[in-house]
Design an enzyme around this catalytic site. Structure first.
Site, mmCIF file in Angstrom:
data_model
loop_
_atom_site.group_PDB
_atom_site.id
_atom_site.type_symbol
_atom_site.label_atom_id
_atom_site.label_comp_id
_atom_site.label_asym_id
_atom_site.label_seq_id
_atom_site.Cartn_x
_atom_site.Cartn_y
_atom_site.Cartn_z
ATOM 1 N N ARG A 108 36.465 47.399 31.936
ATOM 2 C CA ARG A 108 36.465 46.312 31.398
ATOM 3 C C ARG A 108 37.485 46.148 30.290
ATOM 4 O O ARG A 108 37.936 47.098 29.774
ATOM 5 C CB ARG A 108 35.076 45.646 30.685
ATOM 6 N N ARG B 285 39.407 45.473 37.900
ATOM 7 C CA ARG B 285 38.171 46.114 37.988
ATOM 8 C C ARG B 285 37.518 46.004 39.339
ATOM 9 O O ARG B 285 37.098 46.977 39.992
ATOM 10 C CB ARG B 285 37.240 45.680 36.879
ATOM 11 N N LYS C 63 28.869 48.442 27.796
ATOM 12 C CA LYS C 63 27.762 47.528 27.455
ATOM 13 C C LYS C 63 26.544 48.278 26.800
ATOM 14 O O LYS C 63 26.123 49.447 27.493
ATOM 15 C CB LYS C 63 27.424 46.605 28.387
ATOM 16 N N HIS D 212 39.494 41.420 34.970
ATOM 17 C CA HIS D 212 38.231 42.025 35.778
ATOM 18 C C HIS D 212 38.547 41.866 37.350
ATOM 19 O O HIS D 212 37.947 42.381 38.192
ATOM 20 C CB HIS D 212 37.004 40.800 35.499
ATOM 21 N N TYR E 292 30.319 45.122 46.328
ATOM 22 C CA TYR E 292 31.459 45.696 46.673
ATOM 23 C C TYR E 292 31.676 46.372 48.086
ATOM 24 O O TYR E 292 32.505 46.442 48.704
ATOM 25 C CB TYR E 292 31.936 46.865 45.933
ATOM 26 N N HIS F 148 27.519 50.344 35.550
ATOM 27 C CA HIS F 148 26.534 49.542 36.034
ATOM 28 C C HIS F 148 24.960 49.994 35.812
ATOM 29 O O HIS F 148 24.824 51.301 36.204
ATOM 30 C CB HIS F 148 26.534 49.375 37.526
#
Length: 335
Positions: free
Chosen positions: A176, A284, A200, A281, A316, A307
């Protein structure tokens, strides 16, 4: 959910519990998100922003001083209706409802109220949207867009090398924008071909650096970063030196910002002939889709993207199926 022990008398949390209005608990909720939920700063800011929007709406209602125990499901449904009526997308409405659920969960934990009426709210049904991706050919043109113009000066050339390194990092790692600008010099291991990034929830993960990205970083570190750090002019900036210093620097020698990364991605998207809607993004998404197309394992891709759930990564596979159908339609003799 059992309440916690009551806070010490005289503390600001005890004062908040004694106060009747919802707004008096906003500061405690902010602290709760940071200290106990371990959320990233951007996530905390989003929750606080959504809560403030709800509190502003409450002030406009006849029962503007409503307390936590007086909030009903109908009251929250009226707010949900207001969110939809002003034109918010279903995904945005859903995010606001998540904030309310988290806020009232916090109030239950603090013993302010015994029930969480927000748990009964149903989030709007969302369409499954496939992420926009660039083709490998478009990515190549995009990464080639930063070019040094002879005669523009040392600083301009340094910025081009920085931009080239930044774009290469975004696509090579799938990180990110906030993760890329958070990289420190010590996080990058060019010899080993990897970097350590902080995602994150302050979760660390290791991402790979392909040869093209390593070459761009080597050139940036050797020829551009010293210029931006002011070393060539004898400027003393201790904050940008050493292993713990930011990897990517701005024109003024400070750490690069997310806004700058967005601006340079938009700039080179236009220069390379890509859509103006390209964002960090998008790179990404393109990284993930191209990895799957090349045979990458879904679990490995989940780790590379950082994730928490494999379900997030599975989107995806749908993007890749779309590409395969296009290939089938183009090459099958009976298509």
């Amino acid at each position: 959910m059992p309440p916690r022990f009551k806070p010490k008398a005289g503390s600001r949390f005890a004062a908040a519990q004694a106060a009747p209005g919802l707004a008096s608990h906003a500061d405690g909720f902010h602290t709760y998100l940071k200290a106990e939920c371990g959320m990233a700063a951007n996530s905390v800011a989003a929750y606080v922003r959504d809560l403030n929007r709800f509190l502003d709406w409450v002030k406009e209602q006849p029962s503007r001083n409503v307390g936590p125990n007086a909030v009903t499901l109908d009251f929250l449904l009226a707010y949900q209706t207001d969110l939809s009526s002003v034109g918010y997308a279903p995904s945005t409405v859903g995010r606001h409802l998540v904030t309310l659920k988290q806020f009232f969960r916090y109030l239950v934990l603090e013993g302010v109220t015994t029930e969480n009426p927000a748990e009964l709210l149903d989030s709007p049904k969302l369409w499954d949207r496939l992420p926009a991706v660039l083709s490998p050919q478009k990515v190549e043109a995009f990464l080639d867009a930063p070019q040094i113009v002879p005669g523009e000066g040392e600083t301009a050339a340094a910025l081009v090398l920085r931009d080239r390194a930044t774009l290469s990092l975004l696509y090579a790692t799938g990180c990110r924008a906030s993760e890329v600008i958070g990289l420190k010099i010590a996080d990058v291991r060019l010899g080993g071909g990897w970097a350590r990034c902080l995602g994150k929830g302050d979760k660390e993960r290791v991402v790979g650096l392909n040869p093209r990205c390593r070459a761009a970083l080597e050139e940036y570190l050797a020829d551009a970063r010293p210029v931006l750090a002011g070393e060539n002019r004898g400027v003393e900036r201790p904050s940008v030196r050493g292993e713990g210093a930011p990897l990517l620097l701005s024109r003024t020698g400070r750490a690069l910002t997310r806004a700058t990364v967005w601006d340079l991605v938009k700039k080179y998207a236009v220069l390379s002939g890509c859509s103006a809607k390209v964002s960090p993004h998008t790179l990404r998404h393109s990284f993930a889709t191209h990895m799957l197309a090349g045979g990458a394992d879904l679990r490995a891709l989940q780790e590379l993207l950082g994730h928490a759930s494999i379900r997030t990564t599975q989107v995806y596979t749908h993007v890749e199926h779309t590409r395969l159908k296009a290939v089938h339609a183009q090459h099958h003799p009976r298509a």
